[in-house]
Enzyme design. Structure first.
Site, PDB file in Angstrom:
ATOM      1  N   ASN A 202       0.804  -1.228   0.000  1.00 49.96           N
ATOM      2  CA  ASN A 202       0.000   0.000   0.000  1.00 49.96           C
ATOM      3  C   ASN A 202       0.833   1.273   0.000  1.00 49.96           C
ATOM      4  OD1 ASN A 202       0.954  -0.287   2.627  1.00 49.96           O
ATOM      5  ND2 ASN A 202      -0.917   0.487   3.566  1.00 49.96           N
ATOM      6  N   PHE A 204       2.963   4.337  -1.467  1.00 50.70           N
ATOM      7  CA  PHE A 204       2.769   5.049  -2.730  1.00 50.70           C
ATOM      8  C   PHE A 204       3.373   6.442  -2.686  1.00 50.70           C
ATOM      9  CE2 PHE A 204      -0.994   6.227  -0.208  1.00 50.70           C
ATOM     10  CZ  PHE A 204      -0.943   7.612  -0.309  1.00 50.70           C
ATOM     11  N   GLU A 206       2.050  10.083  -4.586  1.00 49.17           N
ATOM     12  CA  GLU A 206       0.981  10.637  -5.403  1.00 49.17           C
ATOM     13  C   GLU A 206       1.240  12.100  -5.716  1.00 49.17           C
ATOM     14  OE1 GLU A 206      -3.097   8.096  -4.419  1.00 49.17           O
ATOM     15  OE2 GLU A 206      -3.066  10.256  -4.099  1.00 49.17           O
ATOM     16  N   ASP A 379      -7.281   6.054  -1.421  1.00 54.79           N
ATOM     17  CA  ASP A 379      -6.607   5.074  -2.272  1.00 54.79           C
ATOM     18  C   ASP A 379      -6.285   5.758  -3.591  1.00 54.79           C
ATOM     19  OD1 ASP A 379      -8.909   4.507  -4.270  1.00 54.79           O
ATOM     20  OD2 ASP A 379      -9.844   4.261  -2.309  1.00 54.79           O
ATOM     21  N   MET A 380      -5.681   5.014  -4.525  1.00 57.38           N
ATOM     22  CA  MET A 380      -5.137   5.677  -5.710  1.00 57.38           C
ATOM     23  C   MET A 380      -6.203   6.196  -6.673  1.00 57.38           C
ATOM     24  SD  MET A 380      -3.543   2.340  -7.555  1.00 57.38           S
ATOM     25  CE  MET A 380      -4.508   0.848  -7.819  1.00 57.38           C
ATOM     26  N   HIS A 403      -6.048   7.051  10.008  1.00 55.10           N
ATOM     27  CA  HIS A 403      -4.798   7.141   9.239  1.00 55.10           C
ATOM     28  C   HIS A 403      -4.999   6.932   7.750  1.00 55.10           C
ATOM     29  CE1 HIS A 403      -4.749   2.834   8.591  1.00 55.10           C
ATOM     30  NE2 HIS A 403      -3.478   2.801   8.233  1.00 55.10           N
ATOM     31  N   GLY A 404      -6.201   6.629   7.312  1.00 55.70           N
ATOM     32  CA  GLY A 404      -6.443   6.400   5.898  1.00 55.70           C
ATOM     33  C   GLY A 404      -7.827   5.841   5.673  1.00 55.70           C
ATOM     34  N   ALA A 405      -8.044   5.272   4.489  1.00 54.99           N
ATOM     35  CA  ALA A 405      -9.356   4.710   4.177  1.00 54.99           C
ATOM     36  C   ALA A 405      -9.580   3.386   4.907  1.00 54.99           C
ATOM     37  CB  ALA A 405      -9.486   4.514   2.668  1.00 54.99           C
ATOM     38  N   GLY A 406      -8.529   2.604   5.107  1.00 57.45           N
ATOM     39  CA  GLY A 406      -8.683   1.296   5.758  1.00 57.45           C
ATOM     40  C   GLY A 406      -9.162   0.251   4.773  1.00 57.45           C
TER      41      GLY A 406
END
Length: 480
Positions: A202, A204, A206, A379-380, A403-406
């Site tokens: 995961n 990345f 961007e 996510d991307m 911390h993110g989408a999970g």
């Protein structure tokens, strides 16, 4: 399990201590009704297990992006009293100081659109990525000890950091108690060739643009505005951090028995914070955290060089400053008000971001009136968010947020359901270019494999544990 959970606020659920006789505190989970309905039962079990550990304070917590993990759930937060509590590698995770860094530029989306393909290719060439990827620099076994103990100070002395980069990094990029002698030769061997690389899974890079501003005052303080191009870096301590965790999990299993700690799950192997075993792990983990900050610093250097190559301007003229860098797999010594008194605690954040509120002395002076910048990647194929910490987070979550989408699907499930080529083509039709070391990684990390980032951000915002500042959307993505 869900029968033991009640809704205590609009976006907060509570797992009662009735669920397990050994629970010392309830479990608070930040969810909306849909996230609650879809959450795996195993996550509630992990929240309850953490609540059984000695010295835990107030609550066993889970953030909106929570999902099943090793020991603690991903998205788990817990604070332990420094005298009576424990420290657990399962509460930090294998990728020590996996984290996110956000860089700004003075370029607009229009400035970058026509150069995007060439820019991504330059970044892909300059930043080593993929499983087992090796960094561009060669360091010796003696030098890695300096990396582990000095953190970003080492990168600065070697010419890989700007003078003020450290100011916008959590802990200034250096855990002061790090002790390289407590990191195994095997961990150092794994870390030597990987410093300055993105890794796989995961992780990345961007190229993003600011799509929407929610808080003009905060955005101005952070230096972001609509249509501005920013860079997001997500990586951690690579094989070195993984090995530190593996080494100390075995060590902690013996320590748990030595100190007669009753474990509800052997993955929560731990030791008293004040014990020799506890401090040895904390100091080794801190060394792993320093490695991760240096890793992101070197990646930052390669990205700045990539922009210079493509735009024929210096990175300084492009104003490629760090907005902030946050860790989301770490244990930290902090002070928090508990039962009306300031207490020293060790806060474990496992897939969770520090979100200190306004006025905290660890926040850079130019941000102190707003609160700490919080970076929550999607996510991307979807948005990411820049948010800020709050006083409510300080009161409820030990200054922590998502911390993110999970993940919603495992990597195995995603590979069965999606093909990398198809995902890449679908994203390209949306105007998002993706480069990756393998098509399998693109399939594993497809947007459908993650929870809805809009929902996660809304729960954080609506519950008040972090507040929206800006929404960024991807233009180009480099995956490991």
């Amino acid at each position: 399990m869900k029968a033991n959970v009640k809704k205590i606020a609009e976006k907060t659920y509570q797992l009662s201590t009735d669920y397990k006789s050994d629970m010392k505190v309830p479990g608070n989970i930040y969810l909306d009704d849909i996230l609650f309905k879809n959450l795996e039962e195993d996550v509630f079990e992990q929240i309850a297990n953490v609540a059984c550990l000695p010295g835990i304070q107030k609550y066993s917590l889970a953030m909106p992006d929570c999902h099943y993990g090793y020991g603690f759930c991903i998205g788990g937060v817990a604070a332990f009293d420094e005298k009576t509590g424990v420290i657990s590698p399962g509460g930090v995770g294998f990728d020590i100081n996996c984290g996110v860094r956000l860089l700004k530029t003075n370029l607009t989306k229009k400035d970058v659109d026509s150069n995007l393909k060439g820019l991504l290719q330059e970044i892909f060439k300059n930043v080593p990525s993929g499983l087992g990827s090796k960094g561009k620099i060669k360091i010796t076994k003696n030098e890695i000890d300096n990396v582990l103990e000095e953190g970003v100070d080492w990168a600065s002395s070697e010419g890989y950091a700007w003078k003020n980069d450290y100011r916008h990094i959590e802990e200034h990029g250096k855990m002061k108690n790090a002790d390289a002698s407590l990191v195994s030769d095997n961990a150092k061997k794994r870390g030597l060739p990987q410093l300055g690389s993105l890794g796989s899974g995961n992780h990345f890079l961007e190229v993003q643009y600011v799509d929407e501003i929610f808080d003009e005052n905060a955005a101005k303080a952070y230096g972001v505005e609509k249509d501005q191009v920013v860079l997001m870096i997500h990586t951690g301590s690579r094989g070195l951090g993984h090995q530190i965790c593996a080494d100390y999990l075995r060590y902690m299993e013996s320590a748990s028995k030595k100190y007669n700690i009753k474990l509800p799950d052997r993955q929560l192997a731990c030791a008293p914070i004040s014990s020799e075993e506890g401090m040895r792990y904390f100091n080794a983990m801190s060394a792993g955290a320093n490695y991760a900050w240096v890793n992101r610093q070197l990646v930052t250097n390669w990205i700045r060089e990539s922009f210079e190559q493509v735009f024929k301007m210096s990175a300084e003229d492009l104003e490629m400053d760090i907005i902030y860098d946050v860790a989301h797999n770490i244990a930290k010594k902090e002070q928090h008000i508990i039962d009306g008194k300031m207490k020293n605690v060790i806060v474990h954040r496992k897939g969770a971001t520090r979100a200190f509120g306004p006025g905290h002395d660890e926040i850079p002076s130019e941000y102190v009136k707003i609160g700490q910048p919080v970076i929550i990647p999607g996510d991307m194929g979807t948005a990411s968010y820049l948010m800020h910490g709050t006083e409510k987070a300080m009161n409820e979550t030990f200054g922590s947020t998502a911390h993110g989408a999970g993940r919603a699907l495992s990597r195995v499930q995603a590979l069965k359901l999606y093909k990398g080529n198809e995902v890449q083509e679908k994203l390209q039709k949306k105007g998002i270019l993706v480069l990756a070391d393998s098509k399998g990684v693109i399939a594993e990390e497809c947007p459908e494999a993650y929870k809805d980032i809009e929902t996660v951000a809304n729960v954080c915002n609506d519950s008040g544990i972090s507040l929206k500042v800006a929404k960024m959307r991807p233009m180009g993505v480099v995956k490991g």
